[in-house]
Design a protein around this motif. Structure first.
Motif, PDB file in Angstrom:
ATOM      1  N   ILE A 320       0.831  -1.205   0.000  1.00 57.82           N
ATOM      2  CA  ILE A 320       0.000   0.000   0.000  1.00 57.82           C
ATOM      3  C   ILE A 320       0.869   1.260   0.000  1.00 57.82           C
ATOM      4  N   SER A 321       1.892   1.267   0.850  1.00 62.23           N
ATOM      5  CA  SER A 321       2.753   2.455   0.915  1.00 62.23           C
ATOM      6  C   SER A 321       3.581   2.609  -0.360  1.00 62.23           C
ATOM      7  N   SER A 322       3.993   1.488  -0.974  1.00 65.72           N
ATOM      8  CA  SER A 322       4.750   1.563  -2.220  1.00 65.72           C
ATOM      9  C   SER A 322       3.936   2.220  -3.328  1.00 65.72           C
ATOM     10  N   PHE A 323       2.634   1.994  -3.298  1.00 65.29           N
ATOM     11  CA  PHE A 323       1.755   2.544  -4.326  1.00 65.29           C
ATOM     12  C   PHE A 323       1.387   4.002  -4.053  1.00 65.29           C
ATOM     13  N   LEU A 324       1.154   4.333  -2.791  1.00 68.10           N
ATOM     14  CA  LEU A 324       0.606   5.650  -2.455  1.00 68.10           C
ATOM     15  C   LEU A 324       1.665   6.721  -2.166  1.00 68.10           C
ATOM     16  N   LEU A 325       2.763   6.336  -1.498  1.00 65.09           N
ATOM     17  CA  LEU A 325       3.706   7.356  -1.049  1.00 65.09           C
ATOM     18  C   LEU A 325       4.443   8.075  -2.187  1.00 65.09           C
ATOM     19  N   PRO A 326       4.772   7.414  -3.314  1.00 66.88           N
ATOM     20  CA  PRO A 326       5.344   8.204  -4.423  1.00 66.88           C
ATOM     21  C   PRO A 326       4.398   9.287  -4.921  1.00 66.88           C
ATOM     22  N   ARG A 327       3.104   9.004  -4.919  1.00 63.26           N
ATOM     23  CA  ARG A 327       2.120  10.008  -5.320  1.00 63.26           C
ATOM     24  C   ARG A 327       2.050  11.140  -4.300  1.00 63.26           C
ATOM     25  N   LEU A 328       2.128  10.783  -3.018  1.00 60.43           N
ATOM     26  CA  LEU A 328       2.165  11.805  -1.977  1.00 60.43           C
ATOM     27  C   LEU A 328       3.417  12.662  -2.106  1.00 60.43           C
ATOM     28  N   ALA A 329       4.550  12.022  -2.441  1.00 59.40           N
ATOM     29  CA  ALA A 329       5.803  12.764  -2.613  1.00 59.40           C
ATOM     30  C   ALA A 329       5.707  13.748  -3.772  1.00 59.40           C
ATOM     31  N   LEU A 331       3.051  15.306  -4.590  1.00 58.67           N
ATOM     32  CA  LEU A 331       2.146  16.387  -4.172  1.00 58.67           C
ATOM     33  C   LEU A 331       2.801  17.348  -3.185  1.00 58.67           C
ATOM     34  N   ILE A 332       3.465  16.810  -2.158  1.00 58.18           N
ATOM     35  CA  ILE A 332       3.981  17.668  -1.083  1.00 58.18           C
ATOM     36  C   ILE A 332       5.489  17.804  -1.084  1.00 58.18           C
ATOM     37  N   GLY A 333       6.171  17.005  -1.898  1.00 56.84           N
ATOM     38  CA  GLY A 333       7.627  17.083  -1.942  1.00 56.84           C
ATOM     39  C   GLY A 333       8.277  15.816  -1.409  1.00 56.84           C
ATOM     40  N   ARG A 334       9.232  15.299  -2.169  1.00 56.16           N
ATOM     41  CA  ARG A 334       9.912  14.052  -1.799  1.00 56.16           C
ATOM     42  C   ARG A 334      10.665  14.179  -0.478  1.00 56.16           C
ATOM     43  N   LYS A 335      11.324  15.306  -0.259  1.00 61.17           N
ATOM     44  CA  LYS A 335      12.177  15.424   0.923  1.00 61.17           C
ATOM     45  C   LYS A 335      11.382  15.344   2.220  1.00 61.17           C
ATOM     46  N   TYR A 336      10.133  15.840   2.211  1.00 61.06           N
ATOM     47  CA  TYR A 336       9.325  15.778   3.434  1.00 61.06           C
ATOM     48  C   TYR A 336       8.886  14.345   3.717  1.00 61.06           C
ATOM     49  N   VAL A 337       8.515  13.621   2.666  1.00 61.44           N
ATOM     50  CA  VAL A 337       8.064  12.235   2.853  1.00 61.44           C
ATOM     51  C   VAL A 337       9.237  11.355   3.285  1.00 61.44           C
ATOM     52  N   MET A 338      10.382  11.485   2.623  1.00 60.07           N
ATOM     53  CA  MET A 338      11.543  10.668   2.956  1.00 60.07           C
ATOM     54  C   MET A 338      12.013  10.917   4.383  1.00 60.07           C
ATOM     55  N   THR A 339      12.080  12.160   4.777  1.00 56.38           N
ATOM     56  CA  THR A 339      12.509  12.483   6.143  1.00 56.38           C
ATOM     57  C   THR A 339      11.557  11.888   7.163  1.00 56.38           C
ATOM     58  N   SER A 340      10.256  11.973   6.893  1.00 61.50           N
ATOM     59  CA  SER A 340       9.263  11.404   7.807  1.00 61.50           C
ATOM     60  C   SER A 340       9.395   9.886   7.902  1.00 61.50           C
ATOM     61  N   LEU A 341       9.705   9.238   6.783  1.00 60.87           N
ATOM     62  CA  LEU A 341       9.863   7.790   6.777  1.00 60.87           C
ATOM     63  C   LEU A 341      11.045   7.359   7.650  1.00 60.87           C
ATOM     64  N   ILE A 342      12.166   8.044   7.523  1.00 63.90           N
ATOM     65  CA  ILE A 342      13.351   7.671   8.315  1.00 63.90           C
ATOM     66  C   ILE A 342      13.097   7.892   9.799  1.00 63.90           C
ATOM     67  N   ILE A 343      12.428   8.989  10.133  1.00 57.59           N
ATOM     68  CA  ILE A 343      12.086   9.241  11.543  1.00 57.59           C
ATOM     69  C   ILE A 343      11.126   8.175  12.054  1.00 57.59           C
ATOM     70  N   GLY A 344      10.148   7.788  11.216  1.00 65.45           N
ATOM     71  CA  GLY A 344       9.207   6.747  11.610  1.00 65.45           C
ATOM     72  C   GLY A 344       9.881   5.406  11.822  1.00 65.45           C
ATOM     73  N   ILE A 345      10.845   5.059  10.972  1.00 67.05           N
ATOM     74  CA  ILE A 345      11.589   3.805  11.143  1.00 67.05           C
ATOM     75  C   ILE A 345      12.356   3.816  12.464  1.00 67.05           C
ATOM     76  N   THR A 346      12.952   4.955  12.780  1.00 65.68           N
ATOM     77  CA  THR A 346      13.647   5.078  14.064  1.00 65.68           C
ATOM     78  C   THR A 346      12.693   4.831  15.229  1.00 65.68           C
ATOM     79  N   ALA A 347      11.492   5.399  15.140  1.00 60.01           N
ATOM     80  CA  ALA A 347      10.500   5.215  16.202  1.00 60.01           C
ATOM     81  C   ALA A 347      10.066   3.755  16.323  1.00 60.01           C
ATOM     82  N   SER A 348       9.980   3.042  15.192  1.00 59.61           N
ATOM     83  CA  SER A 348       9.587   1.630  15.249  1.00 59.61           C
ATOM     84  C   SER A 348      10.616   0.796  16.004  1.00 59.61           C
ATOM     85  N   TYR A 349      11.897   1.160  15.872  1.00 55.14           N
ATOM     86  CA  TYR A 349      12.922   0.417  16.611  1.00 55.14           C
ATOM     87  C   TYR A 349      12.898   0.746  18.100  1.00 55.14           C
ATOM     88  N   VAL A 350      12.413   1.925  18.446  1.00 55.84           N
ATOM     89  CA  VAL A 350      12.164   2.211  19.858  1.00 55.84           C
ATOM     90  C   VAL A 350      11.104   1.247  20.390  1.00 55.84           C
TER      91      VAL A 350
END
Length: 479
Positions: A320-329, A331-350
């Motif tokens: 689902i994310s593979s299909f939707l997130l490139p479209r979101l990127a 719309l709002i910019g790749r750098k914002y989506v990518m940065t949010s993804l890396i921060i989210g991955i860090t939180a998952s390891y917490v």
């Protein structure tokens, strides 16, 4: 030379771009359904002497070598020939698990690794050339098409996790699990799982309840059948990318040497150096899922039969994310989506670090695994999209480099799993997340600066042309 090749490929694919991407996705779904199912179980069902983890380290160790030389062999075998070879190797790997001793597992693992670089580099070339052809034919911005086609492929590529892992759980649940044969009670076993699990504990303390060997053989036979179907689809369904190679052996050798050198040269560029930490993060996230989550967080506290369902849920959200997130990127910019993804991955390891295993904790850990699938799927697709846009004229070398670094990251992470406890591994993941977000921000700044310089050069060139035209007009008026 690459630019001329790209144009030729684009013209030959005209009108067949979308169908080719979908065909490629179907082939990968079928072939990798078996491979993902086996991969997620290796650290548990082949836990004796660590042969499951060792076999995976051989796969990705050889993957590093094959990725570096992939452009060379693609020039000779063609992209479709390399894909067929990769499908054959995955068939051999699935069959080897019917008799999983060291020599069968390691030889099949080496075969898979030595062909996987060819397989994945060819996949990247197919997607990129289809996008270039579609952009030229339909006069659509190339950046959007890269994201769309990579999104279609990785959306489909999430389904192997669903198919293979659901199949493994359904079949393994038919087996018998005798808990009295273990050295510890269930409550004591659960306390040793999660972040507290260390490599030697799984053997010395008998923490895993293994299924009936006959059930495992039935499962591996099913995975082997899927690999056969995938190979046939690749042979008959996928159109070739027409890459011309001369019959002269001297010319072929020169092409192979040139291709390997171009792969090495790409890794000296500033953009690629800043891109590498994000690739390593993605590879560590992948292998942590196969080795650590399936073993320490699911098999250990709840049983190996629940690994498949957990990984299938991860795969659904990954797609689902593979299909939707490139479209979101877009719309709002790749750098914002990518940065949010890396921060989210860090939180998952917490979440993995603080989660305490309990008898009724399966919904909690499945929730964390599902969220990580959502984040990892978006990261994978956006990395491929970013690389395609960075190297439109050197797709073979760029994707070979991508797969080389991914394979190297997987090899290192799997090797660490053989020696380090889960808590230590999680701290390493936190350090890599920090490095990745710093390097990605630097990469975006570098690309933005490069774009501005290109625009300035373009404006100066236009101004020079205008001055020359005005001078020619004045000269004509004077005459």
């Amino acid at each position: 030379m690459c630019l001329r090749s790209c144009c030729k490929l684009g013209n030959d694919l005209s009108g067949k771009e979308r169908r080719t991407v979908i065909s490629l996705s179907i082939i990968f779904v079928v072939v990798f359904s078996g491979f993902h199912g086996i991969q997620n179980l290796q650290s548990t069902i082949n836990n004796e002497s660590g042969r499951g983890v060792i076999s995976l380290s051989v796969v990705y160790g050889c993957f590093v070598l094959s990725s570096f030389f992939a452009p060379s062999f693609i020039r000779v075998l063609t992209a479709k020939g390399c894909l067929i070879t990769g499908c054959i190797s995955h068939l051999v790997y699935a069959a080897s698990n019917l008799y999983p001793v060291f020599w069968t597992l390691l030889s099949a693992s080496a075969f898979v690794g030595l062909t996987s670089g060819l397989l994945w580099t060819s996949q990247g070339m197919y997607i990129s050339q289809c996008a270039i052809s579609f952009s030229q034919t339909k006069n659509v911005p190339m950046k959007k098409i890269f994201g769309k086609f990579h999104g279609i492929f990785y959306f489909g590529f999430a389904f192997p996790r669903v198919v293979g892992n659901c199949l493994s759980s359904i079949i393994l649940m038919q087996g018998q699990y005798n808990e009295t044969t273990n050295n510890v009670s269930k409550s004591e076993r659960v306390k040793s799982c999660g972040a507290e699990l260390c490599p030697e504990m799984s053997v010395t303390q008998g923490l895993f309840l293994l299924p009936d060997p006959l059930i495992v053989k039935i499962l591996m036979a099913a995975f082997t059948t899927l690999s056969i179907i995938g190979l046939l689809l690749c042979v008959f369904l996928l159109p070739p990318l027409p890459i011309t190679v001369t019959s002269s052996q001297k010319s072929v050798a020169r092409k192979m040497l040139s291709a390997s050198f171009s792969c090495l040269l790409v890794n000296t560029e500033v953009a690629m150096l800043l891109f590498i930490p994000s690739v390593l993060l993605h590879s560590f996230v992948e292998s942590f899922l196969w080795i650590d989550i399936s073993k320490a967080y699911i098999s250990c506290p709840f049983g190996v039969e629940f690994v498949g369902f957990s990984m299938a849920l991860n795969g659904v959200l990954n797609g689902i994310s593979s299909f939707l997130l490139p479209r979101l990127a877009n719309l709002i910019g790749r750098k914002y989506v990518m940065t949010s993804l890396i921060i989210g991955i860090t939180a998952s390891y917490v979440g993995f670090l603080v989660w305490m295993p309990t008898d009724d904790g399966l919904p909690q850990i499945m929730g964390i695994v599902a969220v990580q699938g959502l984040l990892e799927g978006g990261l994978c697709t956006l990395l491929a999209t970013l690389l395609s846009s960075m190297y439109t004229e050197k797709t073979d070398a760029a994707f070979a480099s991508l797969e080389t670094w991914k394979a190297l990251g997987n090899t290192v992470n799997i090797g660490l799993a053989y020696y380090l406890c889960e808590r230590s591994r999680l701290y390493i993941m936190f350090a890599l997340c920090t490095l990745s977000i710093i390097s990605y921000v630097a990469l975006e700044m570098h690309l933005q600066k490069k774009t501005k310089l290109t625009e300035v050069d373009y404006e100066e060139e236009n101004e020079t042309i205008n001055v020359e035209l005005r001078g020619a007009e004045d000269s004509s008026d004077t005459k």
